[in-house]
Design a protein around this motif. Structure first.
Motif, PDB file in Angstrom:
ATOM      1  N   PHE A  64       0.828  -1.199   0.000  1.00  0.00           N
ATOM      2  CA  PHE A  64       0.000   0.000   0.000  1.00  0.00           C
ATOM      3  C   PHE A  64       0.868   1.258   0.000  1.00  0.00           C
ATOM      4  CE2 PHE A  64      -2.501   3.173   2.436  1.00  0.00           C
ATOM      5  CZ  PHE A  64      -3.598   3.281   1.604  1.00  0.00           C
ATOM      6  N   ILE A  68       0.242   4.310  -2.589  1.00  0.00           N
ATOM      7  CA  ILE A  68      -0.508   5.452  -2.062  1.00  0.00           C
ATOM      8  C   ILE A  68       0.234   5.997  -0.847  1.00  0.00           C
ATOM      9  CG2 ILE A  68      -2.697   6.197  -1.064  1.00  0.00           C
ATOM     10  CD1 ILE A  68      -3.985   3.824  -2.606  1.00  0.00           C
ATOM     11  N   GLU A  70       0.461   9.757   1.652  1.00  0.00           N
ATOM     12  CA  GLU A  70       0.016  11.113   1.942  1.00  0.00           C
ATOM     13  C   GLU A  70       1.177  11.890   2.550  1.00  0.00           C
ATOM     14  OE1 GLU A  70      -4.720  10.555   2.834  1.00  0.00           O
ATOM     15  OE2 GLU A  70      -3.367  10.495   4.547  1.00  0.00           O
ATOM     16  N   SER A  76      -5.777  12.316   5.248  1.00  0.00           N
ATOM     17  CA  SER A  76      -7.209  12.035   5.307  1.00  0.00           C
ATOM     18  C   SER A  76      -7.544  11.592   6.729  1.00  0.00           C
ATOM     19  CB  SER A  76      -7.570  10.954   4.290  1.00  0.00           C
ATOM     20  OG  SER A  76      -6.857   9.778   4.574  1.00  0.00           O
ATOM     21  N   ILE A  80     -10.492   6.489   7.316  1.00  0.00           N
ATOM     22  CA  ILE A  80     -10.444   6.346   5.858  1.00  0.00           C
ATOM     23  C   ILE A  80      -9.112   5.736   5.447  1.00  0.00           C
ATOM     24  CG2 ILE A  80     -10.431   7.615   3.667  1.00  0.00           C
ATOM     25  CD1 ILE A  80     -13.180   7.493   4.966  1.00  0.00           C
ATOM     26  N   TRP A  81      -8.027   6.201   6.062  1.00  0.00           N
ATOM     27  CA  TRP A  81      -6.690   5.689   5.735  1.00  0.00           C
ATOM     28  C   TRP A  81      -6.593   4.201   6.060  1.00  0.00           C
ATOM     29  CZ3 TRP A  81      -3.061   7.162   2.668  1.00  0.00           C
ATOM     30  CH2 TRP A  81      -1.788   6.633   2.781  1.00  0.00           C
ATOM     31  N   LYS A  82      -7.105   3.801   7.231  1.00  0.00           N
ATOM     32  CA  LYS A  82      -7.071   2.383   7.619  1.00  0.00           C
ATOM     33  C   LYS A  82      -7.950   1.547   6.692  1.00  0.00           C
ATOM     34  CE  LYS A  82      -6.093   3.126  12.503  1.00  0.00           C
ATOM     35  NZ  LYS A  82      -6.631   3.059  13.864  1.00  0.00           N
ATOM     36  N   SER A  84      -8.794   2.273   3.614  1.00  0.00           N
ATOM     37  CA  SER A  84      -8.141   2.222   2.300  1.00  0.00           C
ATOM     38  C   SER A  84      -7.027   1.190   2.300  1.00  0.00           C
ATOM     39  CB  SER A  84      -7.566   3.597   1.949  1.00  0.00           C
ATOM     40  OG  SER A  84      -8.566   4.554   1.878  1.00  0.00           O
ATOM     41  N   PHE A  85      -6.246   1.155   3.371  1.00  0.00           N
ATOM     42  CA  PHE A  85      -5.167   0.180   3.480  1.00  0.00           C
ATOM     43  C   PHE A  85      -5.723  -1.239   3.440  1.00  0.00           C
ATOM     44  CE2 PHE A  85      -2.811  -2.724   6.197  1.00  0.00           C
ATOM     45  CZ  PHE A  85      -1.571  -2.714   5.581  1.00  0.00           C
ATOM     46  N   THR A  87      -8.670  -2.268   2.335  1.00  0.00           N
ATOM     47  CA  THR A  87      -9.296  -2.528   1.035  1.00  0.00           C
ATOM     48  C   THR A  87      -8.249  -2.868  -0.015  1.00  0.00           C
ATOM     49  OG1 THR A  87     -11.088  -1.015   1.586  1.00  0.00           O
ATOM     50  CG2 THR A  87     -10.809  -1.580  -0.747  1.00  0.00           C
ATOM     51  N   PHE A  88      -7.195  -2.068  -0.090  1.00  0.00           N
ATOM     52  CA  PHE A  88      -6.125  -2.310  -1.054  1.00  0.00           C
ATOM     53  C   PHE A  88      -5.490  -3.679  -0.836  1.00  0.00           C
ATOM     54  CE2 PHE A  88      -1.654  -2.317  -2.212  1.00  0.00           C
ATOM     55  CZ  PHE A  88      -1.676  -1.821  -3.501  1.00  0.00           C
ATOM     56  N   THR A  91      -8.026  -6.654  -1.365  1.00  0.00           N
ATOM     57  CA  THR A  91      -8.393  -6.745  -2.781  1.00  0.00           C
ATOM     58  C   THR A  91      -7.241  -7.311  -3.603  1.00  0.00           C
ATOM     59  OG1 THR A  91      -9.881  -4.870  -2.551  1.00  0.00           O
ATOM     60  CG2 THR A  91      -9.192  -5.446  -4.787  1.00  0.00           C
TER      61      THR A  91
END
Length: 174
Positions: A64, A68, A70, A76, A80-82, A84-85, A87-88, A91
């Motif tokens: 990750f 990505i 920041e 963010s 949201i950051w956790k 996103s991590f 999810t990435f 996935t």
């Protein structure tokens, strides 16, 4: 579920019993009734270290943080950051598994056919052609060598003796 020491929610499973085809645990081998049988067409696979020659070390180790990031001052929300991590990571992990489940065997078949053809051509066409060429060119190289030694060697020796008597001096005039 608590995160692993690297910070991932899902740690990669580790097999301590060894390869399912050749367990390195003596008790497990005895329980399965395994006998040392060698098949000339297959070799034992390691389900733990699947890249023993490190072919993909520089290519697919993408996390990750490699994709990505920041910078300071632009963050963010932590949630949201956790998310996103997670999810990435999840996935990427499951989509790779899905793709390898769908295309792994067909791609293995294609690559197996390709390398079989490549091996066949190398063994039955390339190496014999090169060997044949080397055998045929050997005769020509002997004739060429005789011509060079017969005609060129005396010529160059004579030219060398002519120019060997030339003396050059360098003077610096002020």
């Amino acid at each position: 579920r608590s995160p692993s020491p690297q910070g991932f929610l899902y740690a990669a499973p580790v097999r301590e019993q060894g390869n399912i085809y050749k367990p390195n645990n003596k008790m497990m081998a005895d329980e399965l009734g395994e006998k040392p049988v060698r098949d000339a067409h297959t070799k034992e696979i390691d389900l733990v270290d699947r890249d023993p020659k490190h072919l993909n070390d520089d290519v697919v180790k993408i996390d990750f943080e490699d994709v990505i990031a920041e910078p300071e001052g632009t963050h963010s929300f932590d949630g949201i950051w956790k998310a996103s991590f997670t999810t990435f990571t999840v996935t990427k992990y499951w989509f790779y598994r899905l793709l390898s489940a769908i295309f792994g065997i067909p791609m293995a078949l294609i690559w197996g056919i390709y390398f079989a053809i490549l091996s066949f051509l190398h063994i039955w066409a390339v190496v014999p052609c090169i060997r044949s060429y080397l055998i045929e060119i050997q005769c020509i190289s002997r004739v060429y060598s005789i011509c060079i030694h017969t005609f060129c060697d005396p010529l160059f020796e004579a030219i060398g003796k002519m120019f060997s008597s030339i003396r050059a001096t360098v003077r610096k005039e002020i």
